[in-house]
Write a protein that holds these residues in place. Sequence first.
Motif, PDB file in Angstrom:
ATOM      1  N   LEU A  17       2.664  -8.144   5.198  1.00 13.55           N
ATOM      2  CA  LEU A  17       2.634  -6.919   5.992  1.00 13.55           C
ATOM      3  C   LEU A  17       1.350  -6.128   5.748  1.00 13.55           C
ATOM      4  O   LEU A  17       0.704  -5.661   6.691  1.00 13.55           O
ATOM      5  N   LEU A  18       0.980  -5.969   4.488  1.00 21.13           N
ATOM      6  CA  LEU A  18      -0.136  -5.107   4.124  1.00 21.13           C
ATOM      7  C   LEU A  18      -1.463  -5.847   4.000  1.00 21.13           C
ATOM      8  O   LEU A  18      -2.507  -5.221   3.819  1.00 21.13           O
ATOM      9  N   GLY A  61      -7.469   4.439  -9.769  1.00 19.93           N
ATOM     10  CA  GLY A  61      -7.199   5.147  -8.523  1.00 19.93           C
ATOM     11  C   GLY A  61      -6.453   4.277  -7.527  1.00 19.93           C
ATOM     12  O   GLY A  61      -6.449   3.069  -7.623  1.00 19.93           O
ATOM     13  N   ARG A  62      -5.811   4.895  -6.560  1.00 20.30           N
ATOM     14  CA  ARG A  62      -4.939   4.199  -5.626  1.00 20.30           C
ATOM     15  C   ARG A  62      -5.639   3.115  -4.814  1.00 20.30           C
ATOM     16  O   ARG A  62      -5.031   2.149  -4.431  1.00 20.30           O
ATOM     17  N   ASN A  72      -3.336   4.539   2.540  1.00 18.17           N
ATOM     18  CA  ASN A  72      -3.029   4.850   3.940  1.00 18.17           C
ATOM     19  C   ASN A  72      -2.143   3.772   4.554  1.00 18.17           C
ATOM     20  O   ASN A  72      -1.241   4.079   5.338  1.00 18.17           O
ATOM     21  N   LEU A  73      -2.421   2.506   4.232  1.00 17.67           N
ATOM     22  CA  LEU A  73      -1.587   1.414   4.745  1.00 17.67           C
ATOM     23  C   LEU A  73      -0.142   1.570   4.300  1.00 17.67           C
ATOM     24  O   LEU A  73       0.782   1.341   5.080  1.00 17.67           O
ATOM     25  N   VAL A  74       0.056   1.952   3.053  1.00 20.06           N
ATOM     26  CA  VAL A  74       1.418   2.150   2.543  1.00 20.06           C
ATOM     27  C   VAL A  74       2.095   3.267   3.329  1.00 20.06           C
ATOM     28  O   VAL A  74       3.255   3.135   3.730  1.00 20.06           O
ATOM     29  N   GLN A  75       1.376   4.344   3.607  1.00 17.41           N
ATOM     30  CA  GLN A  75       1.955   5.453   4.377  1.00 17.41           C
ATOM     31  C   GLN A  75       2.288   5.026   5.803  1.00 17.41           C
ATOM     32  O   GLN A  75       3.360   5.325   6.311  1.00 17.41           O
ATOM     33  N   ALA A  85       8.670   0.105   7.406  1.00 17.36           N
ATOM     34  CA  ALA A  85       8.758  -1.359   7.301  1.00 17.36           C
ATOM     35  C   ALA A  85       8.873  -1.779   5.838  1.00 17.36           C
ATOM     36  O   ALA A  85       9.623  -2.707   5.508  1.00 17.36           O
ATOM     37  N   ILE A  86       8.162  -1.090   4.959  1.00 17.39           N
ATOM     38  CA  ILE A  86       8.242  -1.381   3.520  1.00 17.39           C
ATOM     39  C   ILE A  86       9.659  -1.145   3.018  1.00 17.39           C
ATOM     40  O   ILE A  86      10.237  -1.982   2.318  1.00 17.39           O
TER      41      ILE A  86
END
Length: 92
Positions: free
Chosen positions: A67-68, A35-36, A5-8, A13-14
Amino acid sequence: MPLSNLVQVHQEAIKKIIASHKGRNPLDLGNYTGGRDARNTVNLFVEPLPAAGWKDLVAMETELSHLLDAKVVIYANAEAVPATVMAAASPI
């Protein structure tokens, strides 16, 4: 919040961070050990531009980790990633 979810949430920004360090076409490889969201690690494949060097890859990892708030591993060589993982990767 799960890492996927953080990546989405931070995908724009990524992309900007990757582009600023001579990379393009990022893919979320998930975590191929379970798993992710299995560990606190984000695995990304990034296609480096010809002018990119190892310092660019390190800078990407560092900025994305901040960032993450998670460890980020950048893969820049598709041959270093199993074909099944690349096939299941999600574009960012």
